[in-house]
Design a protein around this motif. Structure first.
Motif, PDB file in Angstrom:
ATOM      1  N   VAL A 114       0.862  -1.014   0.045  1.00  0.00           N
ATOM      2  CA  VAL A 114      -0.049   0.085   0.024  1.00  0.00           C
ATOM      3  C   VAL A 114       0.969   1.143  -0.040  1.00  0.00           C
ATOM      4  N   PHE A 115       0.914   1.892  -1.136  1.00  0.00           N
ATOM      5  CA  PHE A 115       1.576   3.369  -1.206  1.00  0.00           C
ATOM      6  C   PHE A 115       0.818   4.380  -0.738  1.00  0.00           C
ATOM      7  N   LEU A 116       1.352   5.131   0.111  1.00  0.00           N
ATOM      8  CA  LEU A 116       0.848   6.550   0.675  1.00  0.00           C
ATOM      9  C   LEU A 116       1.113   7.299  -0.435  1.00  0.00           C
ATOM     10  N   THR A 117       0.031   8.064  -0.902  1.00  0.00           N
ATOM     11  CA  THR A 117       0.135   8.795  -2.288  1.00  0.00           C
ATOM     12  C   THR A 117       1.067  10.165  -1.986  1.00  0.00           C
ATOM     13  N   ASN A 118       0.935  10.808  -0.671  1.00  0.00           N
ATOM     14  CA  ASN A 118       1.573  11.858  -0.335  1.00  0.00           C
ATOM     15  C   ASN A 118       2.837  11.694   0.020  1.00  0.00           C
ATOM     16  N   PHE A 131      -2.738   2.426  -4.061  1.00  0.00           N
ATOM     17  CA  PHE A 131      -2.387   3.542  -3.736  1.00  0.00           C
ATOM     18  C   PHE A 131      -3.728   4.279  -2.750  1.00  0.00           C
ATOM     19  N   LEU A 132      -3.118   4.787  -1.325  1.00  0.00           N
ATOM     20  CA  LEU A 132      -3.961   5.359  -0.616  1.00  0.00           C
ATOM     21  C   LEU A 132      -3.727   6.682  -0.326  1.00  0.00           C
ATOM     22  N   SER A 133      -4.703   7.587  -0.686  1.00  0.00           N
ATOM     23  CA  SER A 133      -4.579   9.071  -0.422  1.00  0.00           C
ATOM     24  C   SER A 133      -4.652   9.545   0.927  1.00  0.00           C
ATOM     25  N   PRO A 134      -4.238  10.744   1.240  1.00  0.00           N
ATOM     26  CA  PRO A 134      -4.246  11.107   2.767  1.00  0.00           C
ATOM     27  C   PRO A 134      -5.894  11.256   3.000  1.00  0.00           C
ATOM     28  N   LYS A 135      -6.788  11.475   1.914  1.00  0.00           N
ATOM     29  CA  LYS A 135      -8.266  11.490   2.382  1.00  0.00           C
ATOM     30  C   LYS A 135      -8.776  10.087   2.311  1.00  0.00           C
ATOM     31  N   GLY A 136      -8.103   9.049   2.205  1.00  0.00           N
ATOM     32  CA  GLY A 136      -8.698   7.944   2.182  1.00  0.00           C
ATOM     33  C   GLY A 136      -9.185   7.161   0.790  1.00  0.00           C
ATOM     34  N   ARG A 137      -8.975   7.917  -0.102  1.00  0.00           N
ATOM     35  CA  ARG A 137      -9.327   7.429  -1.391  1.00  0.00           C
ATOM     36  C   ARG A 137      -8.315   6.451  -1.828  1.00  0.00           C
ATOM     37  N   VAL A 138      -8.741   4.856  -2.416  1.00  0.00           N
ATOM     38  CA  VAL A 138      -7.948   4.040  -2.675  1.00  0.00           C
ATOM     39  C   VAL A 138      -8.202   3.762  -4.013  1.00  0.00           C
ATOM     40  N   THR A 139      -6.840   3.580  -4.814  1.00  0.00           N
ATOM     41  CA  THR A 139      -6.784   3.255  -6.462  1.00  0.00           C
ATOM     42  C   THR A 139      -5.992   2.195  -6.345  1.00  0.00           C
ATOM     43  N   THR A 140      -5.801   1.846  -7.705  1.00  0.00           N
ATOM     44  CA  THR A 140      -4.884   0.589  -8.284  1.00  0.00           C
ATOM     45  C   THR A 140      -3.728   1.288  -9.062  1.00  0.00           C
ATOM     46  N   SER A 141      -3.828   2.484  -9.329  1.00  0.00           N
ATOM     47  CA  SER A 141      -2.884   3.234 -10.147  1.00  0.00           C
ATOM     48  C   SER A 141      -2.881   4.693  -9.664  1.00  0.00           C
ATOM     49  N   HIS A 142      -1.703   5.380  -9.990  1.00  0.00           N
ATOM     50  CA  HIS A 142      -1.463   6.764  -9.554  1.00  0.00           C
ATOM     51  C   HIS A 142      -0.826   7.495 -10.411  1.00  0.00           C
ATOM     52  N   ARG A 143      -1.007   8.688 -10.639  1.00  0.00           N
ATOM     53  CA  ARG A 143      -0.321   9.522 -11.937  1.00  0.00           C
ATOM     54  C   ARG A 143       0.542  10.415 -10.966  1.00  0.00           C
ATOM     55  N   LYS A 159       3.419  13.621 -10.892  1.00  0.00           N
ATOM     56  CA  LYS A 159       3.374  14.924 -11.261  1.00  0.00           C
ATOM     57  C   LYS A 159       3.743  15.050 -12.676  1.00  0.00           C
ATOM     58  N   ASN A 160       4.741  14.201 -13.200  1.00  0.00           N
ATOM     59  CA  ASN A 160       5.230  14.357 -14.629  1.00  0.00           C
ATOM     60  C   ASN A 160       4.466  13.681 -15.671  1.00  0.00           C
ATOM     61  N   GLY A 161       3.284  13.117 -15.139  1.00  0.00           N
ATOM     62  CA  GLY A 161       2.314  12.467 -16.107  1.00  0.00           C
ATOM     63  C   GLY A 161       2.261  11.135 -15.952  1.00  0.00           C
ATOM     64  N   VAL A 162       3.454  10.319 -15.657  1.00  0.00           N
ATOM     65  CA  VAL A 162       3.620   8.981 -15.526  1.00  0.00           C
ATOM     66  C   VAL A 162       2.740   8.155 -14.719  1.00  0.00           C
ATOM     67  N   ARG A 163       2.110   7.221 -15.374  1.00  0.00           N
ATOM     68  CA  ARG A 163       1.058   6.703 -14.478  1.00  0.00           C
ATOM     69  C   ARG A 163       1.814   5.207 -13.930  1.00  0.00           C
ATOM     70  N   LEU A 164       1.685   5.122 -12.551  1.00  0.00           N
ATOM     71  CA  LEU A 164       1.785   3.664 -11.925  1.00  0.00           C
ATOM     72  C   LEU A 164       0.953   2.750 -11.647  1.00  0.00           C
ATOM     73  N   SER A 165       1.424   1.644 -11.781  1.00  0.00           N
ATOM     74  CA  SER A 165       0.372   0.415 -11.340  1.00  0.00           C
ATOM     75  C   SER A 165       1.228  -0.903 -11.394  1.00  0.00           C
ATOM     76  N   LEU A 166       0.837  -1.907 -10.981  1.00  0.00           N
ATOM     77  CA  LEU A 166       1.486  -3.157 -11.128  1.00  0.00           C
ATOM     78  C   LEU A 166       1.347  -3.884 -12.429  1.00  0.00           C
ATOM     79  N   LYS A 167       0.108  -3.742 -12.779  1.00  0.00           N
ATOM     80  CA  LYS A 167      -0.239  -4.435 -13.868  1.00  0.00           C
ATOM     81  C   LYS A 167      -0.041  -3.706 -15.275  1.00  0.00           C
TER      82      LYS A 167
END
Length: 108
Positions: free
Chosen positions: A50-54, A86-98, A100-108
């Motif tokens: 679980v990556f903390l996004t901030n 990916f877990l945001s400080p507000k509690g939002r959960v996603t399986t990918s994260h963008r 700042k340079n626009g690169v999208r991260l995910s495992l798949k």
């Protein structure tokens, strides 16, 4: 990580140990998904991360967030690995994260 002596070790070194111990990993080092060797280690060792996004949250805020997400954390820890969330400080959960340079991260 301090107690088990992992802090001074590279990600490639401690990721297999975390998997062998059955840990659910928390990190703000999303670059692990950009470094092929580290990404391979996550997949080869069937890790759940679980990556903390901030990454700049106060410790008390992170603790509150994790306690609020405890039931979800227990559920994902039982699912097949490898996975990343990916877990945001507000509690939002996603399986990918963008980044700042626009690169999208995910495992798949």
């Amino acid at each position: 990580m301090y107690e088990v002596g992992w802090r001074s070790r590279s990600d490639i070194e401690w990721l297999p140990d975390a998997a062998a111990a059955g840990y659910l990993v928390f990190s703000n080092n999303k670059r692990m998904l950009l470094v092929q060797e580290e990404r391979d280690a996550i997949e080869a060792n069937n890790l759940g991360i679980v990556f903390l996004t901030n990454g700049e949250e106060r410790v008390a805020d992170v603790l509150r967030l994790l306690l609020n997400k405890w039931k979800w954390l227990e559920e994902i820890d039982r699912q097949p690995k490898p996975f990343v969330y990916f877990l945001s400080p507000k509690g939002r959960v996603t399986t990918s994260h963008r980044l700042k340079n626009g690169v999208r991260l995910s495992l798949k």
